[in-house]
Motif scaffolding. Structure first.
Motif, PDB file in Angstrom:
ATOM      1  N   PRO A 196      43.839  42.597  38.753  1.00  0.00           N
ATOM      2  CA  PRO A 196      44.004  43.537  37.647  1.00  0.00           C
ATOM      3  C   PRO A 196      42.708  43.686  36.839  1.00  0.00           C
ATOM      4  O   PRO A 196      42.017  42.711  36.566  1.00  0.00           O
ATOM      5  CB  PRO A 196      45.106  42.896  36.800  1.00  0.00           C
ATOM      6  N   ASN A 212      48.347  45.809  35.605  1.00  0.00           N
ATOM      7  CA  ASN A 212      48.840  44.441  35.552  1.00  0.00           C
ATOM      8  C   ASN A 212      50.036  44.241  36.474  1.00  0.00           C
ATOM      9  O   ASN A 212      50.827  45.168  36.709  1.00  0.00           O
ATOM     10  CB  ASN A 212      49.261  44.080  34.126  1.00  0.00           C
ATOM     11  N   ARG A 270      47.636  39.429  35.211  1.00  0.00           N
ATOM     12  CA  ARG A 270      47.363  40.354  34.126  1.00  0.00           C
ATOM     13  C   ARG A 270      45.898  40.284  33.751  1.00  0.00           C
ATOM     14  O   ARG A 270      45.233  39.249  33.916  1.00  0.00           O
ATOM     15  CB  ARG A 270      48.237  40.030  32.903  1.00  0.00           C
TER      16      ARG A 270
END
Length: 318
Positions: free
Chosen positions: A275, A300, A307
């Motif tokens: 991410p 995410n 994330r």
């Protein structure tokens, strides 16, 4: 990588290769290496000198020879076939620590053209491009406009108006990308700061297609944040029905930079499992300064370790 016996290698700007040398020659001997620049565009100036080095064995006695050293046989500076043939023969070597995990079930398919362009010259400016115009470069006919606010900061903080999220998945219009003569009107790109949004863990196939706009040239394309498998390449215009049948989905090389051949194409596959906001660009500095770049934003995931990380506390504000 599986062993690849060759008396020469080709390596693009920003690219790395691990080489295995078997030191089985005469003890005490000295052996010469040489390197020179590859340039497939004869209209551009470049340094055509050859750099050399000596590989010397520490053991044994060495008797200098009165004869001049013999240099290795290198391809011509513009031998695009030699460069392509070496790169296309690279293979991965699977190990338990580094298995070959080529994405097979592709969720997103992209085709990006790589072009040298021209734009009008500014008032009171002297430009050296064709017809007195200024050189530019583009991906899918979009010259990347570097924003004053970072794309990463804008995405993380939800700031609007810094970038758009509609980068085209395919060229805005189709033409014979590698034709020897192309209409001058095709040279003029758009300018924008658009990104390609990817879902977390989305599997992607991206085909880079070189064009002959203004001047065809090879482009070493580099993707930040991810490695990718190079599953195919060739000269001319990519034809999915024909060319995808010859993909190597068994042991393709895992790369971070790949040289797309002049007036040719290269297909890569990767999983968007990191991410963040990731720049992709040509690793020829002049081309990226002209605008041959774009941004992937990987969204995410659901788990806490999938994330985007917050900025470090010591990061100075802009």
């Amino acid at each position: 990588m599986k062993p690849l016996v060759s008396n020469y290698i080709t390596i693009a700007p920003g690219q790395t290769l691990d080489l295995l040398l078997t030191a089985n020659k005469r003890a005490g001997g000295r052996y010469y290496m040489a390197a020179k620049l590859f340039n497939g565009q004869p209209s551009s100036l470049f340094d055509n000198t050859t750099t050399t080095a000596i590989l010397k064995y520490n053991t044994g006695n060495f008797t200098p020879s009165s004869r001049a050293p013999v240099f290795p046989s290198l391809p011509d500076f513009n031998d695009s076939n030699a460069s392509f043939n070496f790169t296309s023969r690279l293979r991965s070597l699977a190990t338990p620590e580094h298995p070959v995990d080529v994405p097979l079930n592709i969720k997103k398919t992209l085709l990006y053209t790589l072009s040298i362009n021209t734009v009008p010259c500014s008032v009171n400016e002297t430009c050296l491009g064709p017809g007195g115009r200024r050189f530019a470069a583009s991906i899918n006919n979009i010259t990347f406009d570097m924003p004053s606010t970072s794309v990463l900061g804008a995405y993380y903080r939800g700031i609007n108006g810094v970038y758009g999220n509609d980068f085209p998945d395919v060229p805005p219009f189709r033409f014979n990308y590698t034709a020897s003569s192309l209409n001058r009107s095709l040279q003029f790109p758009e300018t924008g700061t658009d990104v390609e949004m990817l879902k977390h863990n989305e599997t992607v196939e991206l085909v880079f297609q070189g064009t002959n706009l203004v001047a065809g040239v090879d482009h070493p394309m580099h993707l930040h944040g991810h490695s990718f498998y190079v599953v195919g390449s060739g000269f001319g215009n990519f034809n999915r029905k024909r060319d995808s049948l010859n993909y190597n989905l068994v042991d393709p090389p895992l790369m971070q930079t790949i040289a797309v051949p002049q007036n040719g194409w290269t297909a890569i596959r990767f999983k968007a499992d990191n991410p963040g906001v990731w720049f992709m660009h040509c690793h020829l500095e002049r081309h990226v300064s002209w605008g041959m770049g774009m941004v992937f934003i990987v969204r995410n995931g659901k788990s806490s370790n999938a994330r985007i990380l917050p900025p470090p506390p010591h990061l100075p504000p802009c």
